[in-house]
Design a protein around this motif. Structure first.
Motif, PDB file in Angstrom:
ATOM      1  N   SER A  55     -14.454   4.679  -4.570  1.00 47.55           N
ATOM      2  CA  SER A  55     -15.084   3.747  -5.506  1.00 47.55           C
ATOM      3  C   SER A  55     -14.273   2.474  -5.699  1.00 47.55           C
ATOM      4  O   SER A  55     -14.732   1.557  -6.384  1.00 47.55           O
ATOM      5  N   LEU A  56     -13.071   2.412  -5.136  1.00 50.00           N
ATOM      6  CA  LEU A  56     -12.199   1.235  -5.241  1.00 50.00           C
ATOM      7  C   LEU A  56     -11.912   0.875  -6.694  1.00 50.00           C
ATOM      8  O   LEU A  56     -11.941  -0.306  -7.082  1.00 50.00           O
ATOM      9  N   THR A  93     -17.772  -6.758  -3.421  1.00 51.50           N
ATOM     10  CA  THR A  93     -17.679  -7.311  -2.064  1.00 51.50           C
ATOM     11  C   THR A  93     -17.227  -6.253  -1.069  1.00 51.50           C
ATOM     12  O   THR A  93     -17.828  -6.072   0.002  1.00 51.50           O
ATOM     13  N   ALA A  94     -16.175  -5.499  -1.426  1.00 52.18           N
ATOM     14  CA  ALA A  94     -15.649  -4.487  -0.511  1.00 52.18           C
ATOM     15  C   ALA A  94     -16.623  -3.319  -0.354  1.00 52.18           C
ATOM     16  O   ALA A  94     -16.748  -2.752   0.736  1.00 52.18           O
ATOM     17  N   LEU A 131      -8.041   0.045   1.870  1.00 50.27           N
ATOM     18  CA  LEU A 131      -8.429  -0.024   0.462  1.00 50.27           C
ATOM     19  C   LEU A 131      -8.813   1.348  -0.074  1.00 50.27           C
ATOM     20  O   LEU A 131      -8.413   1.735  -1.182  1.00 50.27           O
ATOM     21  N   LYS A 132      -9.608   2.115   0.692  1.00 48.06           N
ATOM     22  CA  LYS A 132     -10.026   3.432   0.235  1.00 48.06           C
ATOM     23  C   LYS A 132      -8.867   4.416   0.207  1.00 48.06           C
ATOM     24  O   LYS A 132      -8.833   5.326  -0.628  1.00 48.06           O
ATOM     25  N   ALA A 133      -7.919   4.256   1.135  1.00 46.18           N
ATOM     26  CA  ALA A 133      -6.741   5.120   1.112  1.00 46.18           C
ATOM     27  C   ALA A 133      -5.956   4.933  -0.181  1.00 46.18           C
ATOM     28  O   ALA A 133      -5.433   5.890  -0.758  1.00 46.18           O
ATOM     29  N   LEU A 148       0.833  -1.205   0.000  1.00 48.63           N
ATOM     30  CA  LEU A 148       0.000   0.000   0.000  1.00 48.63           C
ATOM     31  C   LEU A 148       0.863   1.249   0.000  1.00 48.63           C
ATOM     32  O   LEU A 148       0.584   2.211  -0.730  1.00 48.63           O
ATOM     33  N   SER A 149       1.915   1.259   0.808  1.00 50.86           N
ATOM     34  CA  SER A 149       2.804   2.420   0.867  1.00 50.86           C
ATOM     35  C   SER A 149       3.464   2.685  -0.478  1.00 50.86           C
ATOM     36  O   SER A 149       3.531   3.834  -0.941  1.00 50.86           O
TER      37      SER A 149
END
Length: 328
Positions: free
Chosen positions: A282-283, A293-294, A275-277, A52-53
């Protein structure tokens, strides 16, 4: 730091920290002579948070801080006890050392810094492990060196290390030899990328902008590093999307249709916040099944917001619902 709130509210609780060095100085606080300590730690992320980073660094230019300096303070007298202060976050060790030195100077021309092993708890009367004088010019040289190294990529993609005398930068990807900046001499050494790679150019770090325009060795190194950086950033985006989909589908299987409540709700709040970060509300970028699903989880969190937020049960919920990523 744009995503520092994400780090502090969601990611930091799962970070392991490795102590690297303890940088101390003496100062007067509230009319008392005190010893101030900055213990510098390396932040070790989970594999998912590391991806993620790198994804955030690729798309926004800023990832999570890889270094944290924990502040302690005690009076300058025998058997004085440490009092813990807040932590400061930095993108690399050299950035942390610059920040610590700037805090110690506070407008003065010179500050004495004492470098200790991180596991040392020396008393004030004992000899310090290493004494170093830091002046405004030293911070200026370190800042210039960091500006130069930033040309080769964000800290997530360039391994930065060093101290108040030497800084080294290793770009990601190709087998490029590291850049070395001698802060004491004010010089930078860059290896050539052509031929056998043994030729090396050395020039003044304060003149790096001209070197980038006129020196063939520096230009070639920079071009090679940037070419590899673009590929590394693209790979970081794909890697996080793939890891996010796997995480979503595995989590969904673990739920096995059970309701989102108690620890399951806390876990899904943490996952959806991550996930939103990375991907926005809206992913975007996920496959349809993972995205649906998320988003269903997100809707469940929204519906539970009233009772959970009112009780303050989950500290990440308020951030997820009202955090800065929603406006990003």
């Amino acid at each position: 730091m744009r995503d520092l709130n994400v780090f502090e509210a969601v990611v930091e609780t799962s970070v392991e920290r490795i102590p690297l060095v303890d940088v101390r100085c003496f100062d007067v606080v509230d009319d008392r002579e005190c010893e101030i300590s900055h213990v510098v730690y390396r932040n070790v992320f989970t594999e998912f948070d590391q991806k993620l980073s790198r994804h955030l660094a690729a798309v926004t230019g800023v990832g999570f801080p890889t270094v944290t300096a924990s502040i302690r303070i005690r009076e300058r007298r025998p058997n004085a006890k440490w009092q813990a202060g807040r932590g400061l976050h930095f993108p690399s060790v050299p950035h942390a050392l610059r920040g610590i030195a700037a805090r110690a100077l506070k407008g003065r021309e010179m500050a004495e810094m004492f470098i200790h092993a991180p596991d040392s708890d020396m008393m004030v009367e004992e000899a310090p492990a290493h004494r170093q004088e830091i002046r405004k010019g030293d911070i200026g040289a370190l800042s210039t060196a960091l500006e130069f190294c930033a040309l080769f990529g964000e800290p997530d993609f360039v391994d930065l290390s060093g101290d108040y005398d030497i800084l080294m930068a290793q770009p990601a990807g190709l087998d490029l030899k590291p850049i070395t900046v001698d802060l004491y001499r004010g010089s930078v050494s860059v290896y050539g990328v052509h031929g056998d790679g043994k030729d090396v150019f050395e020039g003044p770090i304060f003149d790096y902008k001209r070197l980038m325009l006129e020196n063939a060795t520096v230009r070639g190194y920079l071009a090679s590093a940037r070419h590899t950086l673009a590929a590394a950033k693209e790979d970081a985006v794909h890697s996080f999307r793939s890891a996010a989909e796997t995480r979503i589908l595995n989590f969904d299987r673990a739920l096995a249709g059970r309701p989102l409540e108690n620890y399951r709700l806390e876990a899904v709040i943490s996952l959806v916040a991550r996930l939103k970060a990375g991907l926005g509300d809206s992913l975007c970028g996920l496959s349809e099944d993972a995205q649906i699903t998320a988003l269903d989880w997100s809707d469940s969190i929204e519906r539970a917001a009233g009772s959970v937020a009112a009780s303050g049960t989950f500290s990440t919920l308020d951030y997820l619902l009202r955090g800065p990523h929603r406006a990003a």
